[in-house]
Design a protein around this motif. Sequence first.
Motif, mmCIF file in Angstrom:
data_model
loop_
_atom_site.group_PDB
_atom_site.id
_atom_site.type_symbol
_atom_site.label_atom_id
_atom_site.label_comp_id
_atom_site.label_asym_id
_atom_site.label_seq_id
_atom_site.Cartn_x
_atom_site.Cartn_y
_atom_site.Cartn_z
ATOM 1 N N ASN A 43 -6.492 5.815 5.552
ATOM 2 C CA ASN A 43 -7.219 6.666 4.612
ATOM 3 C C ASN A 43 -8.429 6.740 4.153
ATOM 4 N N THR A 53 -3.559 1.180 -4.823
ATOM 5 C CA THR A 53 -4.456 0.857 -6.295
ATOM 6 C C THR A 53 -5.175 1.949 -7.086
ATOM 7 N N ASP A 97 -5.370 0.476 5.881
ATOM 8 C CA ASP A 97 -6.808 0.088 6.721
ATOM 9 C C ASP A 97 -7.041 -1.061 5.675
ATOM 10 N N GLY A 117 0.911 -1.261 -0.401
ATOM 11 C CA GLY A 117 -0.012 -0.039 0.177
ATOM 12 C C GLY A 117 1.155 1.341 0.551
ATOM 13 N N CYS A 118 -0.020 2.544 -0.591
ATOM 14 C CA CYS A 118 1.315 3.567 -0.201
ATOM 15 C C CYS A 118 1.850 3.529 1.150
ATOM 16 N N SER A 119 0.881 3.337 2.327
ATOM 17 C CA SER A 119 1.232 3.545 3.226
ATOM 18 C C SER A 119 2.927 2.535 3.750
ATOM 19 N N ASP A 124 -4.628 -2.759 3.744
ATOM 20 C CA ASP A 124 -3.619 -4.008 4.657
ATOM 21 C C ASP A 124 -4.324 -4.883 5.605
ATOM 22 N N ILE A 167 -9.640 4.129 2.237
ATOM 23 C CA ILE A 167 -9.725 4.353 0.565
ATOM 24 C C ILE A 167 -8.349 3.482 0.328
ATOM 25 N N TYR A 168 -8.033 2.497 -0.967
ATOM 26 C CA TYR A 168 -7.026 2.141 -1.237
ATOM 27 C C TYR A 168 -6.813 3.304 -2.236
ATOM 28 N N GLY A 169 -5.300 3.532 -0.988
ATOM 29 C CA GLY A 169 -4.570 4.588 -1.729
ATOM 30 C C GLY A 169 -3.610 3.576 -3.083
ATOM 31 N N GLU A 217 2.205 -16.949 -2.897
ATOM 32 C CA GLU A 217 2.828 -16.043 -2.256
ATOM 33 C C GLU A 217 4.058 -15.536 -1.919
ATOM 34 N N HIS A 257 0.756 -7.741 0.106
ATOM 35 C CA HIS A 257 -0.327 -7.139 1.265
ATOM 36 C C HIS A 257 -1.168 -8.172 2.006
HETATM 37 C C1 LIG Z 1 -2.080 -10.473 -2.704
HETATM 38 C C2 LIG Z 1 -2.828 -8.263 -3.634
HETATM 39 N N1 LIG Z 1 -4.176 -8.686 -4.038
HETATM 40 C C3 LIG Z 1 -4.045 -7.077 -4.344
HETATM 41 C C4 LIG Z 1 -2.743 -6.312 -4.250
HETATM 42 C C5 LIG Z 1 -3.622 -5.086 -4.847
HETATM 43 N N2 LIG Z 1 -3.156 -4.095 -4.114
HETATM 44 C C6 LIG Z 1 -1.767 -3.299 -3.775
HETATM 45 S S1 LIG Z 1 -2.432 -2.409 -2.083
HETATM 46 C C7 LIG Z 1 -4.012 -2.169 -1.764
HETATM 47 C C8 LIG Z 1 -5.369 -1.436 -1.294
HETATM 48 C C9 LIG Z 1 -3.730 -0.285 -0.330
HETATM 49 O O1 LIG Z 1 -4.791 0.000 0.330
HETATM 50 P P1 LIG Z 1 -4.316 0.520 2.035
HETATM 51 O O2 LIG Z 1 -3.925 -0.518 2.301
HETATM 52 O O3 LIG Z 1 -5.814 1.397 2.629
HETATM 53 O O4 LIG Z 1 -3.103 1.487 1.610
HETATM 54 P P2 LIG Z 1 -3.458 2.684 0.854
HETATM 55 O O5 LIG Z 1 -1.983 2.545 -0.259
HETATM 56 O O6 LIG Z 1 -4.148 3.453 1.210
HETATM 57 O O7 LIG Z 1 -2.275 3.353 1.999
HETATM 58 C C10 LIG Z 1 -4.440 -3.698 -2.768
HETATM 59 C C11 LIG Z 1 -5.192 -3.826 -3.381
HETATM 60 C C12 LIG Z 1 -1.746 -6.962 -4.196
HETATM 61 N N3 LIG Z 1 -0.247 -6.138 -3.381
HETATM 62 N N4 LIG Z 1 -1.898 -8.274 -3.690
#
Ligand SMILES: Cc1ncc(C[n+]2csc(CCOP(=O)(O)OP(=O)(O)O)c2C)c(N)n1
Lengths: 342, 627
Positions: free
Chosen positions: A126, A132, A98, A55-57, A100, A128-130, B333, A73
């Motif tokens: 946040n 992606t 959130d 995720g971004c965070s 993750d 949201i999913y940042g 994975e 993830h």
């Molecule tokens: C197995 C797997 N499924 C889906 C993804 C795609 N993915 C990467 S980050 C993410 C969501 C991130 O959201 P969050 O945890 O809220 O972090 P943010 O980017 O908002 O900080 C997703 C769906 C992935 N990397 N690996």
Amino acid sequence: MSDTNTQLTAKDFTSSQEPKWCPGCGDHAVLQQLKNAMADLNLKTEEVVFVSGIGCSSRLPYYVATYGVHGIHGRAMAMGSGLKAARPDLSVWVATGDGDALSIGGNHYIHTIRRNLDMNIILFNNEIYGLTKGQYSPTSKVGLKTVTSPNGVVDYPMNTLALTLGSGGTFVARVLDRDGKFMREVFKRSAQHRGTSVVEIYQNCPIYNDGAFSVFTDRERKADTIVYLEQGKPLVFGKESNKGIMLDGFTPLVVDLGDSSVSKDDLWVHDENDKLKANILADFFDDPDTKEDYLPRPIGIFYVEDRFTYEDALDDQIAQLQSAGEGTLEELLSGPSTWTIN
Amino acid sequence: MSDQIILNNENMVTSKTSVSVLFAGDSGDGMQLTGTQFANTVAVYGSDLNTFPNFPSEIRAPAGTISGVSGFQLQFGSKAVYTPGAKFDVMVAMNAAALKANLKNLHHGGIILANTDGFDAKNLKLAGYGEENNPLEDGTLNDYTVFEIPVVTLTRKALVDTGLSTKNIDRCKNMFVLGTLYWLYSLPIDTTIETLKTKFKKKADVAEANIKAVKAGYNFGDETEMFSQHGRFSVDPANKKPGVYRRVTGNEASAIGLTAAAKKAGLELFLGSYPITPASEILQTLSGLKKWGVKTFQAEDEIAGVLTSIGASYGGALAATNTSGPGLALKAEGLGLAVMLEIPLVVVNVQRGGPSTGLPTKPEQSDLFISMFGRHGDAPVPIIAATSPVDCFYTAYEAAKIAVEYMTPVICLTDGYLGLSSEPMLIPAPDDLADITPKYVKERKPEDPPYLPYKRDEKGVREWAIPGTKGLEHRIGGLEKQHETGHVSHDPENHALMTKLRAEKIERVIDLVPDQTIDNGPEQGDLLVLGWGSTYGAIKIAVEQALAGGCNVAHAHLRYLNPFPKNLGEILSNYKKVLIPENNYGQLIRIIRDKYQIEPVGYSKVQGLPFNEMEIEAKITDTLKEL
Ligand SMILES: Cc1ncc(C[n+]2csc(CCOP(=O)(O)OP(=O)(O)O)c2C)c(N)n1
Ligand code: SF4
């Protein structure tokens, strides 16, 4: 880094990698306060490990000059748990979003919390999913329009801290990304806590969910929408500190301190060791934008409990079994019963 | 097999080279314990042996029914024994259901010890025999030698004055049968008596009753007229290598192998795991080894199992995870992450029938493809497959050595058949075990040049930087890394380079892989039977018999599946045809075909059952005919 025991500064915790977060992203502030807190805590860069998911965070480990692993993830907590169980001497920090932590990693989240390894979870929420690009997350508000909810979210949002308490959380806190100093102090308290600590951060994502928390952070509104939790202090909020919270049995009530029928002495006094009350606080989950008689959102440390940690219990078992001597390779190979062929 | 007959006082004793016995009864009859006791006795006596427990997948199936039948098969012999026996020579049937469920696997003319008390109207009905069809009476068993023994009645008689309740007395009936079998096979009863004394240390009356039952069973053999016509049997001790032995199941052996490797490498063993049949015993065994500093972590699922291990490995432990097919799928994975991080990790996969939940209690060799290819991206990992229960020890040990010395995850394949079977293990001396040498990065001073996490040695291996070490602070992760610095890099050329470097590192593991040998048969000729993993015993015997029958056939057995031994291609080219028997629908054959551009003959068995030697021998004969 030098060999002497000089106190490190936030700069010493800054890695050579430039943060790639969007300008204005709440993550920048969190990173800064984490580095400040680590310096305040007198930690050494070599004894700290940041683990994260995706995720971004979850990019945060790259930006601190400690050890770090950026995993897959949802699995940061599992990775951190294994690391901490194997190496109780290290200071293990988990950076997670959130999505993750609560969506793909939901199972690990609840089990990590119940095991209570001495780990610090920094949960960037946040809503949201940042990374992606803006799909709704399990904490997104009902009705939120995103790329995967063009007509508005119909999923009911997760109450992070209620889940955390329900899973047996021993240090449960919430902070705002705009509250730098306060955040720094909460991080320090969380690190000093022996056990799994969760600090949920309301983190703004200006790109995909801008203003998700502005109702709690805007200067004009925040006084009325949030209440700071301070140990031993009554729950008072409002622009003129004119509002308070009282308990009627188990029901929280917002009262007007201007009204002569109530005084500060009647208010709920925060006790971070009271689990029942922490649960009631976690249930302050109203949306001020949609609910008129909303309860203010609590910010601060909800709950602290002193409970044995997994790694201590495991190490104790091992020490006890080894008290009469550690198992040797010979004993291991021959096992409990043998016979000889001549 | 020529059986020699010796006449001795009253009873003639027929000497045999090997015997396969099945103990079968209701789940509550204590057949696993009885079989284990028998195995211990023949082991101490000096026979070679192989055992295989076979119990219902339901925990408590209805008593007296076919689904409640629990069996323990073992073969012991005066020569090397490789399997529990394709069919058995002797069956102990504690009730009608046990007989019905297993009769098809008894050799023609075999011996049945039937507990007549388990063949009453109720038991016959539960077993699905009609009221008029008591197999002991209706001629069904005319082709066999049947000894009818009222085991419960005799046990009660023998234990009448022990003061125990009838229920507790009846629990000793398995020991009575065991005693009778000891008599029949001229075996000593003292090993069992010693075990009973230790086992029931705190319950002297129970120990006493069980011992009495074993003795009563033994004396029954002496006293009854029943056996006089057939006499007794004996199996000489095997000509085994002198030394100290223990008995291990494959799963125990895997657990001990990992622990031994950790000790030898000076590392702490960490196992992150989630229970799954038939792999759980590895987690269970390791959980009992805390005295050796072993840390086990029962995770919430397989994903956490592998990720906790990755965390522990990053922290400097020898980390392992054990599982079976569905669990390996979940770990995929995480394994990819371990490949990217380039950290040591051992995955012991005890294969079972698939896909999905498949045949949870039945063995199969169908995880070769997922082990080889089941990750996204180009993510090669070394693979070793155990060939016997004892070999599970050595494969786990070698997997750990490769993992640590090449900084890579390694998959160690065993299966339900190996995991649960047991055999004698010659206990190795610690010094006989290969050294395992982790290569750590040393502490660095500020004036030293910066630490490069992905700098490689001549083998292409990076060094292990343990958190807590000063001056090595670094960040790694699943994102592609820049060569040497380890910084995140999306540069196309760099990705190509890193992919190549990771692959080449695994190919170099070949330096630790011994040359492939021919197990039996000519160095070149008509047919090579190429096997892998747990089919070793069945193929070994089949080829032995085919050779004795004059066939031009040889046997080579693979332990190293990735990378293959250097000389494998050459060996394959020395035969006109290659036959590949596998307990799957054709996995190794495709890999061999692809790599060596030959057209082997495949032979698949996917019944959740191991091959037996007769099937393979028949396939050898057929294949040779077609040449
Ligand atoms: C197995 C797997 N499924 C889906 C993804 C795609 N993915 C990467 S980050 C993410 C969501 C991130 O959201 P969050 O945890 O809220 O972090 P943010 O980017 O908002 O900080 C997703 C769906 C992935 N990397 N690996
Ligand atoms: S997308 Fe949102 S969460 Fe991600 S870096 Fe940009 S602002 Fe921050």
